[in-house]
Design a protein around this motif. Structure first.
Motif, PDB file in Angstrom:
ATOM      1  N   ILE A 344       0.812  -1.219   0.000  1.00 53.84           N
ATOM      2  CA  ILE A 344       0.000   0.000   0.000  1.00 53.84           C
ATOM      3  C   ILE A 344       0.852   1.279   0.000  1.00 53.84           C
ATOM      4  O   ILE A 344       0.477   2.274  -0.603  1.00 53.84           O
ATOM      5  N   SER A 345       2.056   1.220   0.630  1.00 53.11           N
ATOM      6  CA  SER A 345       2.812   2.481   0.743  1.00 53.11           C
ATOM      7  C   SER A 345       3.304   2.963  -0.627  1.00 53.11           C
ATOM      8  O   SER A 345       3.149   4.129  -0.971  1.00 53.11           O
ATOM      9  N   TRP A 346       3.884   2.066  -1.431  1.00 50.41           N
ATOM     10  CA  TRP A 346       4.367   2.543  -2.745  1.00 50.41           C
ATOM     11  C   TRP A 346       3.226   2.732  -3.751  1.00 50.41           C
ATOM     12  O   TRP A 346       3.301   3.606  -4.615  1.00 50.41           O
ATOM     13  N   ILE A 347       2.148   1.956  -3.625  1.00 52.59           N
ATOM     14  CA  ILE A 347       0.980   2.155  -4.497  1.00 52.59           C
ATOM     15  C   ILE A 347       0.331   3.512  -4.190  1.00 52.59           C
ATOM     16  O   ILE A 347      -0.138   4.215  -5.090  1.00 52.59           O
ATOM     17  N   THR A 348       0.343   3.901  -2.911  1.00 57.26           N
ATOM     18  CA  THR A 348      -0.188   5.217  -2.511  1.00 57.26           C
ATOM     19  C   THR A 348       0.592   6.326  -3.212  1.00 57.26           C
ATOM     20  O   THR A 348       0.015   7.278  -3.731  1.00 57.26           O
ATOM     21  N   GLU A 349       1.920   6.160  -3.257  1.00 50.52           N
ATOM     22  CA  GLU A 349       2.739   7.173  -3.932  1.00 50.52           C
ATOM     23  C   GLU A 349       2.537   7.109  -5.448  1.00 50.52           C
ATOM     24  O   GLU A 349       2.403   8.134  -6.113  1.00 50.52           O
ATOM     25  N   LEU A 350       2.506   5.886  -5.980  1.00 45.45           N
ATOM     26  CA  LEU A 350       2.381   5.733  -7.439  1.00 45.45           C
ATOM     27  C   LEU A 350       1.099   6.380  -7.957  1.00 45.45           C
ATOM     28  O   LEU A 350       1.107   7.065  -8.981  1.00 45.45           O
ATOM     29  N   TYR A 351      -0.008   6.168  -7.247  1.00 47.27           N
ATOM     30  CA  TYR A 351      -1.311   6.615  -7.763  1.00 47.27           C
ATOM     31  C   TYR A 351      -1.903   7.796  -6.989  1.00 47.27           C
ATOM     32  O   TYR A 351      -3.097   8.076  -7.104  1.00 47.27           O
ATOM     33  N   ASN A 352      -1.077   8.488  -6.198  1.00 45.69           N
ATOM     34  CA  ASN A 352      -1.543   9.696  -5.494  1.00 45.69           C
ATOM     35  C   ASN A 352      -2.809   9.456  -4.666  1.00 45.69           C
ATOM     36  O   ASN A 352      -3.772  10.230  -4.730  1.00 45.69           O
ATOM     37  N   LEU A 353      -2.807   8.356  -3.908  1.00 41.22           N
ATOM     38  CA  LEU A 353      -3.993   8.002  -3.123  1.00 41.22           C
ATOM     39  C   LEU A 353      -4.017   8.800  -1.821  1.00 41.22           C
ATOM     40  O   LEU A 353      -2.971   9.168  -1.289  1.00 41.22           O
ATOM     41  N   LYS A 354      -5.218   9.043  -1.318  1.00 43.28           N
ATOM     42  CA  LYS A 354      -5.361   9.694  -0.004  1.00 43.28           C
ATOM     43  C   LYS A 354      -6.315   8.860   0.847  1.00 43.28           C
ATOM     44  O   LYS A 354      -7.277   8.292   0.320  1.00 43.28           O
ATOM     45  N   SER A 355      -6.046   8.835   2.152  1.00 45.46           N
ATOM     46  CA  SER A 355      -6.864   7.980   3.027  1.00 45.46           C
ATOM     47  C   SER A 355      -8.331   8.434   3.017  1.00 45.46           C
ATOM     48  O   SER A 355      -9.245   7.628   3.154  1.00 45.46           O
ATOM     49  N   ASN A 356      -8.558   9.745   2.828  1.00 40.28           N
ATOM     50  CA  ASN A 356      -9.956  10.218   2.744  1.00 40.28           C
ATOM     51  C   ASN A 356     -10.394  10.470   1.294  1.00 40.28           C
ATOM     52  O   ASN A 356     -11.368  11.168   1.041  1.00 40.28           O
ATOM     53  N   GLY A 357      -9.628   9.921   0.346  1.00 36.28           N
ATOM     54  CA  GLY A 357     -10.003  10.024  -1.071  1.00 36.28           C
ATOM     55  C   GLY A 357      -9.352  11.220  -1.751  1.00 36.28           C
ATOM     56  O   GLY A 357      -9.207  12.280  -1.155  1.00 36.28           O
ATOM     57  N   ASN A 358      -8.937  11.047  -3.012  1.00 41.53           N
ATOM     58  CA  ASN A 358      -8.370  12.177  -3.765  1.00 41.53           C
ATOM     59  C   ASN A 358      -9.398  12.811  -4.704  1.00 41.53           C
ATOM     60  O   ASN A 358      -9.102  13.746  -5.440  1.00 41.53           O
ATOM     61  N   TRP A 359     -10.613  12.267  -4.676  1.00 37.37           N
ATOM     62  CA  TRP A 359     -11.692  12.780  -5.533  1.00 37.37           C
ATOM     63  C   TRP A 359     -12.906  13.001  -4.644  1.00 37.37           C
ATOM     64  O   TRP A 359     -12.803  13.092  -3.434  1.00 37.37           O
ATOM     65  N   GLU A 360     -14.118  13.037  -5.216  1.00 40.90           N
ATOM     66  CA  GLU A 360     -15.309  13.313  -4.404  1.00 40.90           C
ATOM     67  C   GLU A 360     -15.810  12.048  -3.692  1.00 40.90           C
ATOM     68  O   GLU A 360     -15.378  10.938  -4.013  1.00 40.90           O
ATOM     69  N   GLU A 361     -16.706  12.233  -2.745  1.00 40.61           N
ATOM     70  CA  GLU A 361     -17.332  11.117  -2.017  1.00 40.61           C
ATOM     71  C   GLU A 361     -16.310  10.192  -1.346  1.00 40.61           C
ATOM     72  O   GLU A 361     -16.565   8.994  -1.174  1.00 40.61           O
ATOM     73  N   GLY A 362     -15.128  10.735  -1.014  1.00 42.48           N
ATOM     74  CA  GLY A 362     -14.139   9.944  -0.271  1.00 42.48           C
ATOM     75  C   GLY A 362     -13.508   8.805  -1.044  1.00 42.48           C
ATOM     76  O   GLY A 362     -12.967   7.867  -0.451  1.00 42.48           O
ATOM     77  N   VAL A 363     -13.559   8.841  -2.377  1.00 49.58           N
ATOM     78  CA  VAL A 363     -12.943   7.759  -3.155  1.00 49.58           C
ATOM     79  C   VAL A 363     -11.720   8.279  -3.926  1.00 49.58           C
ATOM     80  O   VAL A 363     -11.536   9.480  -4.101  1.00 49.58           O
ATOM     81  N   ASN A 364     -10.906   7.323  -4.394  1.00 47.00           N
ATOM     82  CA  ASN A 364      -9.678   7.643  -5.127  1.00 47.00           C
ATOM     83  C   ASN A 364      -9.789   7.249  -6.589  1.00 47.00           C
ATOM     84  O   ASN A 364     -10.274   6.161  -6.914  1.00 47.00           O
ATOM     85  N   ILE A 365      -9.284   8.150  -7.436  1.00 45.40           N
ATOM     86  CA  ILE A 365      -9.032   7.813  -8.841  1.00 45.40           C
ATOM     87  C   ILE A 365      -7.547   7.474  -8.918  1.00 45.40           C
ATOM     88  O   ILE A 365      -6.716   8.191  -8.358  1.00 45.40           O
ATOM     89  N   LEU A 366      -7.203   6.384  -9.594  1.00 43.82           N
ATOM     90  CA  LEU A 366      -5.786   6.031  -9.739  1.00 43.82           C
ATOM     91  C   LEU A 366      -5.155   7.012 -10.726  1.00 43.82           C
ATOM     92  O   LEU A 366      -5.554   7.077 -11.888  1.00 43.82           O
ATOM     93  N   PHE A 367      -4.175   7.773 -10.239  1.00 46.59           N
ATOM     94  CA  PHE A 367      -3.632   8.911 -10.992  1.00 46.59           C
ATOM     95  C   PHE A 367      -2.133   8.990 -10.744  1.00 46.59           C
ATOM     96  O   PHE A 367      -1.693   9.223  -9.631  1.00 46.59           O
ATOM     97  N   GLN A 368      -1.360   8.759 -11.802  1.00 41.89           N
ATOM     98  CA  GLN A 368       0.096   8.685 -11.659  1.00 41.89           C
ATOM     99  C   GLN A 368       0.737  10.019 -12.042  1.00 41.89           C
ATOM    100  O   GLN A 368       0.443  10.561 -13.108  1.00 41.89           O
ATOM    101  N   THR A 369       1.637  10.546 -11.190  1.00 39.93           N
ATOM    102  CA  THR A 369       2.368  11.769 -11.572  1.00 39.93           C
ATOM    103  C   THR A 369       3.876  11.551 -11.592  1.00 39.93           C
ATOM    104  O   THR A 369       4.598  12.301 -12.224  1.00 39.93           O
ATOM    105  N   ASN A 370       4.361  10.511 -10.907  1.00 38.85           N
ATOM    106  CA  ASN A 370       5.795  10.180 -10.964  1.00 38.85           C
ATOM    107  C   ASN A 370       5.988   8.926 -11.804  1.00 38.85           C
ATOM    108  O   ASN A 370       5.123   8.054 -11.838  1.00 38.85           O
ATOM    109  N   SER A 371       7.163   8.846 -12.438  1.00 40.23           N
ATOM    110  CA  SER A 371       7.422   7.680 -13.294  1.00 40.23           C
ATOM    111  C   SER A 371       7.634   6.437 -12.429  1.00 40.23           C
ATOM    112  O   SER A 371       7.928   6.533 -11.232  1.00 40.23           O
ATOM    113  N   TYR A 372       7.526   5.263 -13.068  1.00 39.00           N
ATOM    114  CA  TYR A 372       7.781   4.004 -12.364  1.00 39.00           C
ATOM    115  C   TYR A 372       9.182   4.030 -11.740  1.00 39.00           C
ATOM    116  O   TYR A 372       9.390   3.558 -10.621  1.00 39.00           O
TER     117      TYR A 372
END
Length: 678
Positions: A344-372
Motif C-alpha cells: 500500500i505504501s508505494w501504491i499510494t505514492e504511485l497513484y496519489n492516493l489519499k486515506s480520505n479520497g483524492n476525488w469526491e465522495e471519499g474515493v480515489n481515482i488512480l492517478f500517476q504523476t511520478n514515473s515508475y
C-alpha cells in the motif's frame, strides 16, 4: 417507474431500449412518426443522445420517466428518440440548426420541429421544471402563432441546407504547396500546447488523436526531436492520468480538468482505436515500455470487454454504474489496504492516493504523476521489480473490481468505429510484431464483410444478427483505411481490391461534383431536409479528410490518377482553412504533408520479400506505402513489372510518383533514399 412500453421496444439500439418503458409515447425516427405529424399537424420533438451520455440519463430520470412531463409531451408533440451513433446524419443536421439559433450544442440534444421537419427551437439538457415550462410555452406558441414559427423554421431550414463549402468559402482545385505553410500551422498548434500537463491548453481536455498524429508525422519527417518529445510528453501524461484505466487498459472520453485527472468515465470505441494507433507509433519511435504497456493493456480490455462473439467490437461502455458516475473505477483507501496490505505504501505514492479520497465522495481515482523509475527508487526497488509487482497487483484489483456491477455496455456494432479500432490493431501489430493483434483486425474485417455488407454495400449498424441503416461516409472511409493497412500488413491483394470497390461506391453515391467534396449521408438512401458534408477534424477526423487521404494512397497502389486528382482538389479547397485554424484540420494537414513530401512507394519483389517488409513495418515511417510479394506478380499495379535479382532474391524498389530509383537489396540502403522535410 411505469412498466408501459412504447414503440422503441422493437429497436436494436441500447440507448433507444433504455427509453422503451418511459411513459413518453416515443417513436423511432421513420416514416410512421413523420407522417403522423403531418396528418395531425403537430410539432415534432426530436431528442437525440447516446447510451454512454451522463446528462442523457439524468434528463431521462427527471423528465422522461415522469408521468406529468410525459403527458405534456404526448398531448402536444410527436416525440422521436434518436441514437446519435446510429444516425449521425440526423444529429449533424439538428446540431447545426441549434448552433444556427445561437444556442450551445451538446447532448442530449432536444430540438422542436414543424410538421415538415424544419427546426424552430432547441437546446440540450433542461432541468425538469424548466423543461415543463418550455413544453407548455412551445405548445401555446404553436397553437396561437403557427405562421410565425413556420417563418422562423423556414429561415433556419435555408441556413442548414446551405452548403458547407459556401458557408466557409471553400473552392476545390489544385493549389501550390509551400513548406512554410505547415511550419506556420505547427507554430500555431505549438502555441496552444500545455507545457505542464500536455495536451491542448484548454479545459475540459480531450485527447484529440488527429492533432498528435499530425504533429508526430511532421516531427519525424522534419527530424525535430524536440517536437517528437512534445508529443511523447502528452501521450505519457494521458497514459498516467485518471483518463486511462490504470488497472484494465482503455481510455475514457475526456478529462473534466486540465490534468487528465478526473475523466468522464465512458469509454468509446472510436477514441480507443485511434489512441491504440497513436500509442503504437509512440512505441515504434521511442521503444519506451510505458507505451507498450498501454498498447498491450488496451488490447486486453478490447478482447475481454468489447469483443462480440462473431468478431465485431461493441460501441461504448457507460460512465455510470448503479446510477453513480465512476463508481466502477474508483477505490476507497480502506478497500485497497485490505487487498494489498504489503504494497500500500508505494501504491499510494504511485497513484496519489489519499486515506480520505483524492476525488469526491471519499474515493480515489488512480492517478500517476511520478514515473515508475522514480517510485521504485524511493521504495528501494528496481524498475523491473516494481513492474513485476504491479502486474500482480493489477490482477488482484481487477479480480475484485470484476465482482462489482459493471457499467452499461452499448453492444451495437458500428462499421466505421470498428474500422478505426481495426486500424489501431494493425498499427499495434506493426509496433509489437504481435500476430494476435493482426488476427483480431482480420477477423473483424471478415465480420464486416460477412455480416455488415449486403450486395456489396456497407451498413452502419449491426445487432442481434441484423445489419441496419445504410452506411455513411464515415463508415466507408474508415473501412477503406483499414483495407489499405491490411494490404500492407498481409500482402493479400483482396484487401486492395475491396478498398477500390468501396471507393467506387463512395464516388458514385456520395461525391458532389458541384463542389468536389463528399456528402456525409448518401443522398439517394433517404430524403432528409439537408445533405451535410463533414469537413472539420474533431474527436474523429472528418470523413472527408479520411477519404481524401485514402484516395491519395489508393492512387499510389493502383496507379489510378482519378483518385489523386480528387484528393488534390479537396486539399486545395481546404488549404486556407488549414492555415487559419489547424487545430480542427489536422488530418487535412497530414494530407498536405503527404503531398508536400513525396509519398514513398516501396515495392519489394522476390525471395525474402516478407522478411524485408517486416523491417519496414516495425519502424515507424510516416508517408510511406508498402507492397511486397515473394514472387513476380500482377496482383497490384504498384508491384507490376518489378523483378527480383538474377538469383530470384528480393529487390526493394523505392519510387516517388511511380518513378523508381535503382533497386537495392538491403533495408538500410532503401531507407537512405527516403525524403525529409527540409
Amino acid at each position: 417507474m411505469s412498466q408501459t412500453t412504447n414503440r422503441l421496444i422493437t429497436s436494436q439500439s441500447p440507448y433507444l431500449l433504455q427509453h422503451a418503458h418511459n411513459p413518453v409515447d416515443w417513436y423511432p425516427w421513420g416514416p410512421e412518426a413523420l407522417k403522423r405529424a403531418e396528418i395531425e399537424n403537430k410539432p415534432i420533438l426530436v431528442s437525440i443522445g447516446y447510451s454512454a451520455c451522463h446528462w442523457c440519463h439524468v434528463m431521462e430520470r427527471e423528465s422522461f420517466e415522469d408521468q406529468i412531463t410525459a403527458d405534456l409531451m404526448n398531448d402536444n408533440f410527436i416525440c422521436i428518440k434518436i441514437d446519435r451513433e446510429e444516425r449521425p446524419d440526423i444529429d449533424n443536421i439538428y446540431m447545426d440548426a441549434v448552433q444556427a439559433m445561437g444556442l450551445q450544442g451538446g447532448w442530449p440534444l432536444n430540438v422542436f420541429l414543424m410538421p415538415n421537419q424544419k427546426p424552430f427551437y432547441g437546446g440540450t439538457y433542461f432541468p425538469n421544471s424548466q423543461w415543463k415550462n418550455l413544453l407548455a410555452n412551445i405548445a401555446d406558441a404553436f397553437a396561437k402563432h403557427e405562421d410565425q414559427l413556420a417563418e422562423s423554421a423556414a429561415s433556419f431550414g435555408i441556413s442548414i441546407s446551405k452548403k458547407e463549402t459556401e458557408k466557409y468559402g471553400i473552392r476545390s482545385g489544385e493549389s501550390e504547396l509551400d513548406p512554410d505553410d505547415l511550419a506556420e500551422a505547427i507554430a500555431k498548434l505549438s502555441s496552444q500546447f500545455d507545457p505542464e500537463w500536455g495536451g491542448m491548453n484548454r479545459i475540459p481536455k480531450f485527447p484529440m488523436p488527429a492533432i498528435w498524429g499530425f504533429v508526430l508525422d511532421y516531427a519525424v519527417l522534419s527530424k525535430s526531436q524536440s517536437l517528437i518529445d512534445k508529443v511523447l510528453f502528452t501521450l505519457r501524461k494521458i497514459g498516467m492520468g485518471g483518463i486511462y484505466d490504470q488497472i484494465r487498459g482503455g481510455f475514457a472520453r475526456y478529462s473534466v480538468d486540465g490534468e487528465w485527472f478526473a475523466p468522464h468515465f465512458e469509454k468509446m470505441l472510436y477514441d480507443n482505436g485511434q489512441l491504440l494507433e497513436l500509442y503504437s507509433k509512440a512505441y515504434q519511435i521511442s521503444k519506451d515500455d510505458f507505451f507498450l504497456e498501454k498498447v498491450t493493456e488496451t488490447i486486453g480490455w478490447l478482447q475481454d470487454e468489447m469483443l462480440q462473439e462473431e468478431g465485431g467490437f461493441h460501441s461504448a461502455q457507460d460512465a455510470d454504474s448503479e446510477g453513480v458516475e465512476g463508481k466502477f473505477y474508483t477505490w476507497a483507501y480502506a478497500e485497497l489496504e485490505k487487498i494489498i496490505p504489503n504494497d500500500i505504501s508505494w501504491i499510494t505514492e504511485l497513484y496519489n492516493l489519499k486515506s480520505n479520497g483524492n476525488w469526491e465522495e471519499g474515493v480515489n481515482i488512480l492517478f500517476q504523476t511520478n514515473s515508475y523509475k522514480e517510485v521504485a527508487e524511493s521504495h528501494g526497488m528496481t524498475e523491473k521489480e516494481l513492474n513485476l509487482k504491479l502486474i500482480e497487483i493489477k490482477r488482484k484489483l481487477l479480480e475484485v473490481r470484476n465482482q462489482r456491477i459493471f457499467p452499461g455496455n452499448d453492444d451495437k456494432i458500428l462499421s466505421g468505429w470498428n474500422g478505426l479500432m481495426a486500424s489501431g490493431l494493425i498499427q499495434a501489430y506493426f509496433a509489437t510484431g504481435n500476430k494476435s493483434a493482426l488476427d483480431l483486425a482480420i477477423s473483424n474485417r471478415k465480420f464486416i464483410q460477412e455480416k455488415m455488407t449486403v450486395s456489396g454495400k456497407l451498413f452502419r449498424s449491426y445487432k442481434n444478427g441484423k445489419a441496419y441503416t445504410p452506411a455513411f461516409l464515415e463508415d466507408y472511409a474508415s473501412i477503406i483505411k483499414t483495407d489499405l493497412l491490411l494490404f500492407q500488413a498481409s500482402a493479400n491483394s483482396d484487401y486492395l481490391n475491396a478498398a477500390e470497390k468501396l471507393t467506387e461506391i463512395c464516388i458514385k453515391e456520395f461525391f458532389d461534383e458541384s463542389d468536389g467534396f463528399f456528402f456525409f449521408n448518401n443522398p439517394n438512401a433517404e430524403k432528409l431536409i439537408a445533405d451535410k458534408k463533414e469537413l472539420f477534424d474533431n474527436v474523429i477526423p472528418a470523413s472527408n479528410s479520411i477519404m481524401a487521404r485514402n484516395l491519395h494512397q489508393l492512387s499510389i497502389f493502383t496507379y489510378n490518377e482519378k483518385y489523386d486528382s480528387i484528393a488534390k482538389k479537396m486539399l486545395g479547397g481546404m488549404k486556407d482553412l488549414i492555415l487559419k485554424d489547424p487545430g480542427f484540420l489536422c488530418n487535412w494537414a497530414n494530407l498536405y504533408l503527404e503531398n508536400l513530401v513525396p509519398t514513398a512507394e516501396i515495392a519489394i519483389v522476390g525471395k525474402g520479400a516478407e522478411a524485408l517488409a517486416e523491417k519496414f513495418k516495425a519502424t515507424y515511417l510516416p508517408n510511406l506505402l508498402l507492397a511486397y510479394s515473394e514472387e513476380m506478380t500482377e496482383t497490384a499495379p504498384i508491384l507490376q513489372g518489378k523483378t527480383p535479382d538474377s538469383e530470384g532474391n528480393a529487390l526493394i524498389y523505392v519510387c516517388f510518383d511511380h518513378a523508381c530509383q535503382k533497386p537495392v537489396s538491403a533495408y538500410e540502403e532503401a531507407i537512405s533514399q527516403l525524403p525529409y522535410l527540409g
